[in-house]
Enzyme design. Structure first.
Site, PDB file in Angstrom:
ATOM      1  CG  HIS A 217      -6.654   0.671  -1.547  1.00 26.05           C
ATOM      2  ND1 HIS A 217      -6.777  -0.248  -0.531  1.00 26.05           N
ATOM      3  CD2 HIS A 217      -7.827   0.575  -2.248  1.00 26.05           C
ATOM      4  CE1 HIS A 217      -7.951  -0.856  -0.601  1.00 26.05           C
ATOM      5  NE2 HIS A 217      -8.611  -0.372  -1.639  1.00 26.05           N
TER       6      HIS A 217
ATOM      7  CB  CYS B 176      -0.972  -0.013   1.175  1.00 27.44           C
ATOM      8  SG  CYS B 176      -0.205   0.045   2.810  1.00 27.44           S
TER       9      CYS B 176
ATOM     10  CG  HIS C 162      -4.388  -0.099   3.849  1.00 29.05           C
ATOM     11  ND1 HIS C 162      -3.605  -0.904   3.048  1.00 29.05           N
ATOM     12  CD2 HIS C 162      -5.425   0.305   3.061  1.00 29.05           C
ATOM     13  CE1 HIS C 162      -4.158  -0.999   1.846  1.00 29.05           C
ATOM     14  NE2 HIS C 162      -5.261  -0.271   1.826  1.00 29.05           N
TER      15      HIS C 162
END
Length: 280
Positions: free
Chosen positions: A249, A186, A237
């Site tokens: 993402h 990520c 994240h």
């Protein structure tokens, strides 16, 4: 600007009146006796341990015999607090880039963060707080000055270019530790995309959260970074806001790598932890 300064001064003055003008009538005290505990005192006065700690600026559950504890602020203050809160809302209307909130009895950083679509970590960073203890009357900044919601055309063009680069990599597989088109995790994905437009971001999601200006969920704009606590108590994240309440993402191997997801999807709605603006 002058109007805003006058209004903020008025807010402070009103709140000072609220907490000093009727202090004797508004506050309830308890003298600690042998065998007392914070839990027992809170139960006796129909309050909670956290509020007693906030009112008395204490961090420990240990209390000494003879200590005078403020255990409750009565509703006599409510009308004045409401006026102060309304004034704070007016301030936000005057300059939405410098929103403030006046802490009221019973408030916590978590409840304020949930109410205004941000996170405890963001509020602590914006206000330089080292503790989550809040005292009634504290003026809490909700976002950073400089996170202006009205952006110039050049900034919008940069944001559009960043998103165009990000979307070129839709479907790229997730790879732990990856930061190239062969596979991204990520934060590697976010770092790579922004690097193509001259930005040097930190490598991890938690570190990227400390960059840029914090913004509330309601003020998200194209290109803002959105952060989550998916599997731990800290940020783990990150994605890039792409408009329409969605973000792009590198999710996970099971989810298909680089994808676009709605912020209201239950998993991410539960784990949302705040946002930061890099493009300004």
């Amino acid at each position: 600007m002058l109007k805003k300064i006058v209004l903020v001064i008025s807010i402070i003055f009103i709140f000072q009146l609220a907490f000093t003008g009727s202090a004797v009538a508004a506050e309830t005290y308890h003298i600690v006796k042998s065998g007392d505990t914070l839990w027992g005192i809170a139960r006796q006065y129909d309050t909670n341990v956290e509020q007693i700690k906030q009112l008395n600026q204490i961090n420990s559950d240990n209390i000494k015999i003879g200590l005078k504890l403020c255990v409750k602020i009565t509703p006599d203050q409510a009308p004045v607090v409401q006026i102060a809160e309304s004034a704070a809302e007016d301030t936000a209307l005057i300059d939405s880039a410098e929103q403030v909130y006046i802490v009221q009895p019973g408030d916590s950083l978590n409840s304020i963060a949930q109410k205004y679509g941000t996170s405890v970590e963001m509020l602590k960073r914006i206000n330089n707080l080292t503790s989550e203890v809040l005292n009634p009357g504290y003026i809490l900044k909700l976002n950073m000055p400089g996170a202006d919601v009205s952006r110039g055309g050049n900034v919008d063009r940069v944001a559009a270019a960043v998103l165009a680069t990000a979307k070129q990599h839709l479907g790229t597989p997730y790879r732990y530790g990856g930061s190239s088109p062969g596979g991204f995790d990520c934060s590697g994905f976010v770092k790579y995309v922004f690097s193509q437009h001259g930005y040097n971001l930190n490598r991890t999601a938690a570190a990227q959260c400390g960059q840029g200006a914090a913004v509330s969920k309601s003020d998200l704009q194209l290109g803002d970074l959105v952060f989550f606590k998916c599997s731990s108590s800290s940020i783990d994240h990150v994605g890039i806001y792409s408009g329409n309440n969605e973000f792009i993402h590198s999710s996970s191997p099971r989810s298909g790598g680089v994808i676009i997801t709605n912020l209201d999807e239950s998993y991410y709605a539960r784990s949302y932890a705040g946002a930061a603006r890099i493009i300004q």
